[in-house]
Write a protein that holds these residues in place. Structure first.
Motif, PDB file in Angstrom:
ATOM      1  N   ASN A  84      84.493 -28.465   1.359  1.00  0.00           N
ATOM      2  CA  ASN A  84      84.271 -27.105   1.838  1.00  0.00           C
ATOM      3  C   ASN A  84      85.627 -26.461   2.102  1.00  0.00           C
ATOM      4  O   ASN A  84      86.278 -26.737   3.111  1.00  0.00           O
ATOM      5  N   TYR A  85      86.055 -25.614   1.198  1.00  0.00           N
ATOM      6  CA  TYR A  85      87.380 -24.996   1.251  1.00  0.00           C
ATOM      7  C   TYR A  85      87.536 -24.123   2.497  1.00  0.00           C
ATOM      8  O   TYR A  85      88.542 -24.192   3.204  1.00  0.00           O
ATOM      9  N   GLN A  86      86.539 -23.308   2.768  1.00  0.00           N
ATOM     10  CA  GLN A  86      86.613 -22.411   3.916  1.00  0.00           C
ATOM     11  C   GLN A  86      86.676 -23.194   5.222  1.00  0.00           C
ATOM     12  O   GLN A  86      87.475 -22.882   6.115  1.00  0.00           O
ATOM     13  N   LYS A 126      90.120 -24.646   5.852  1.00  0.00           N
ATOM     14  CA  LYS A 126      91.060 -23.664   6.355  1.00  0.00           C
ATOM     15  C   LYS A 126      90.850 -23.413   7.841  1.00  0.00           C
ATOM     16  O   LYS A 126      91.804 -23.194   8.593  1.00  0.00           O
ATOM     17  N   GLU A 127      89.598 -23.452   8.278  1.00  0.00           N
ATOM     18  CA  GLU A 127      89.281 -23.121   9.669  1.00  0.00           C
ATOM     19  C   GLU A 127      89.427 -24.311  10.612  1.00  0.00           C
ATOM     20  O   GLU A 127      89.776 -24.138  11.786  1.00  0.00           O
ATOM     21  N   GLU A 161      90.833 -12.442   2.751  1.00  0.00           N
ATOM     22  CA  GLU A 161      91.015 -13.618   3.581  1.00  0.00           C
ATOM     23  C   GLU A 161      90.891 -14.858   2.705  1.00  0.00           C
ATOM     24  O   GLU A 161      90.197 -14.855   1.704  1.00  0.00           O
ATOM     25  N   ASP A 162      91.571 -15.917   3.106  1.00  0.00           N
ATOM     26  CA  ASP A 162      91.652 -17.118   2.273  1.00  0.00           C
ATOM     27  C   ASP A 162      90.443 -18.019   2.530  1.00  0.00           C
ATOM     28  O   ASP A 162      90.534 -19.034   3.204  1.00  0.00           O
ATOM     29  N   ILE A 163      89.302 -17.635   1.956  1.00  0.00           N
ATOM     30  CA  ILE A 163      88.089 -18.441   2.128  1.00  0.00           C
ATOM     31  C   ILE A 163      87.496 -18.887   0.797  1.00  0.00           C
ATOM     32  O   ILE A 163      86.578 -19.705   0.779  1.00  0.00           O
ATOM     33  N   TYR A 164      88.010 -18.362  -0.299  1.00  0.00           N
ATOM     34  CA  TYR A 164      87.502 -18.722  -1.621  1.00  0.00           C
ATOM     35  C   TYR A 164      88.574 -19.518  -2.376  1.00  0.00           C
ATOM     36  O   TYR A 164      89.711 -19.066  -2.495  1.00  0.00           O
TER      37      TYR A 164
END
Length: 634
Positions: A288-290, A293-294, A487-490
């Motif tokens: 899960n990339y998003q 990041k979180e 935003e860097d979520i994809y």
């Protein structure tokens, strides 16, 4: 959120037959352990471990923080390839074996004498430190257990170790631990630390809410959840944060085998038993990339997303997604196993619960807006009179009621497949800019044209549909152009071509280059071209891009001249080192380069020839600045 009363057990079991299928034909005594085979060894990385941009291939074998340990040919064969480079595997040897497999030995400090002499001659012939060589078959035959090099820390290694791979007949990377090697001990089961459940569409819910929810499996009797039951509805994706530890080492390694059972039916399997290098970047959609990041944790998805071509999933009913209907009962069991058959199990119950609008539980709030897959979440404090919002888009506007709420908070869900919001107006008249720019489908060419910039997507740019926000403006402080992309979520599979009309003030454009600037203000060189008042570059990541001037040349500092070797340090503050070249009395001189230490040192082709005379070193950075150091070595 913590999940109580989970049954978390660990036991040693035999691996299922599918895990060993392609290893049955390999003689387990064919290979010798490549370093200190007479001792127990320890790993800092295993096969299939989840790294930031790739699945780890092979084993990272610890060398107790030192360099120079003898590295052995794991089986009879011949050297088929030799690589020397500043990044990647650094100094690396490939050996082809008669059984059709090959082995790889990376991050070496140096090669054995015969291989080193051959490589040195080729470096001088090509006048290049970095080389990729393919000796003729039989030119360097090796015997099982023969020393071929010495362990080191070259390339992109972050500490001394030996990276070792066994590759199959089709050059796929195999798991050495499934082949054998009793030098590595492991009776510790994997650890399943966190479970996550994610709603997969706008109608789905977990505990009556939309989003992604994590449950701590390490704590019991928590306040967050009082039973083993999680309530859900609709299409749900499960994820786990899991890792494996081996005897004698604290490193968190990957877990290759995961089985998911639903009501005792095998529902989903993950089996990372071999790795194809051409598919390495797909780790960005396997995990899960998003969430990474979180949370800075890499969660294994227990479902297969759109755009995921990996073959790690021999069983995937409904692609792993749970379809939870009202009042349905799903008894879920997740088993995580390592290459030695050590297993951990977690069990819980998912019960289908119809959705309701009014909740008694706290609502999980993510900022004032939050994007998850195809859905935008908006949040507003609850008002007893008016709880509607107006969402404006390019086609007009639409009034939204809360999807659900409690006594303090409203949650609104916007389906981005149907509308791309530009602005939201709340009940008190306040406005929130959302400003979605475009919706880009995966696996297709796509162009986006704005007033001052354009974007081009190729068929291989995206894993899945992208909803992006972009803006181009002139920074008030610097007066320079800035391009910001969403935003860097994809995750991106390939690059996005950007063309930007320059609106800022520049004294001399020829001195500027494009950089990506992170949240801390650190700049990374991008490059691109600047011509006819436009900047053109390829964007490989979300973030902020701008133009900076680098007029400062690289620094060169002499360290020492001893043992017929001159060593120096080279560095560049902004754009980074691009190339270097040394000459001694006008003739090309090989300089080895270790970027991590900023160290550069010479090696003569003829060892008996003294390092004397006029020495000259030229070093250029990525902005075209050049430094020259001239010395008279006596």
């Amino acid at each position: 959120m913590k999940l109580s009363k989970f049954i978390v057990g660990a036991l040693l079991v035999a691996l299922s037959s599918h895990a060993f299928a392609q290893y049955d034909a390999i003689d387990k005594d064919y290979y010798v352990f490549p370093i200190q085979p007479e001792k127990d060894n320890f790993l800092s990385g295993n096969m299939g471990e989840l790294r930031s941009s790739h699945f780890h291939a092979g084993l990272d074998i610890k060398t107790n923080g030192v360099e120079g340990l003898s590295v052995l040919a794991s089986a009879d064969g011949y050297v088929s390839r030799i690589r020397v480079g500043t990044g990647g595997y650094g100094n690396c040897i490939y050996i082809q074996h008669p059984n059709g497999t090959s082995t790889v030995y990376a991050h070496l400090r140096n090669f054995s004498e015969a291989i080193a002499e051959y490589t040195l001659k080729e470096q001088y012939r090509r006048k290049s430190f970095e080389v990729n060589l393919f000796p003729k078959k039989g030119e360097f035959t090796v015997k099982k257990g023969e020393v071929i090099g010495f362990s080191g820390n070259s390339g992109s290694s972050t500490g001394p170790h030996l990276h070792f791979e066994i590759r199959g007949v089709n050059h796929e990377v195999l798991d050495p631990l499934r082949i054998g090697f009793n030098q590595i001990k492991d009776n510790i089961p994997p650890k399943i630390e966190t479970l996550a459940l994610k709603t997969n569409n706008i109608q789905s819910r977990v505990n009556q809410q939309f989003g992604r929810f994590e449950f701590d499996l390490q704590s019991k009797n928590s306040r967050g959840l009082h039973t083993d039951t999680i309530y859900a509805l609709g299409q749900i994706g499960m994820e786990i944060f899991t890792y494996d530890q081996l005897n004698g080492a604290s490193n968190r390694n990957g877990v290759p085998l995961i089985d998911v059972y639903v009501n005792d039916e095998l529902y989903f399997q993950q089996n990372i038993d071999s790795i194809n290098f051409s598919l390495q970047k797909n780790i960005l959609i396997h995990t899960n990339y998003q969430a990474a990041k979180e949370t800075r944790k890499r969660f294994n998805k227990l479902y297969v997303d759109d755009g995921n071509p990996l073959k790690f999933y021999p069983k995937k009913k409904n692609n792993g997604y749970l379809l939870v209907e009202a009042n349905a009962i799903k008894n879920v069991r997740i088993e995580a196993r390592d290459a030695y058959g050590n297993k951990s199990t977690v069990q819980f119950v998912i019960k289908g619960l119809p959705t309701i609008e009014c909740l008694s539980d706290p609502i999980k709030v993510k900022y004032n807006s939050y994007t998850l897959d195809n859905t935008l979440m908006l949040f507003q404090s609850r008002d007893s009179i008016n709880n509607k919002i107006t969402v404006y888009n390019q086609q007009g506007s639409k009034v939204y009621e809360p999807a659900y709420y409690n006594d303090q908070q409203n949650v609104y869900l916007i389906d981005l497949r149907k509308v791309l919001p530009l602005e939201v107006v709340y009940r008190d008249g306040s406005r929130q800019e959302i400003a979605y720019s475009d919706r880009v489908p995966a696996a297709s060419e796509h162009s986006f044209l704005a007033d001052t910039y354009s974007l081009k997507f190729s068929k291989s740019t995206l894993f899945d549909t992208l909803y992006f926000r972009a803006k181009h403006y002139v920074d008030e402080k610097t007066g320079k152009d800035v391009f910001e992309f969403s935003e860097d979520i994809y995750p991106l599979k390939g690059g996005i071509e950007v063309e930007m009309e320059l609106l800022g003030s520049y004294d001399s454009l020829s001195q500027y280059r494009l950089y990506m600037v992170d949240g801390s203000g650190n700049a990374g060189f991008v490059g691109g071209t600047i011509k006819d008042g436009k900047a053109r570059f390829t964007m490989h990541g979300f973030g902020k891009y701008t133009l900076l001037k680098d007029l400062e040349p690289p620094t060169i500092r002499k360290r020492s001249v001893q043992n017929n070797i001159i060593s120096l340090t080279i560095d560049d503050k902004l754009s980074g080192i691009n190339n270097f070249e040394a000459k001694l009395n006008g003739e090309w001189l090989l300089m080895h380069y270790e970027p991590k230490k900023k160290l550069i040192w010479s090696e003569m082709l003829h060892k008996n020839k003294p390092l004397k005379g006029e020495f000259e070193l030229k070093v250029a950075d990525n902005a075209g600045n050049e430094s020259i150091l001239k010395l008279n070595i006596e």
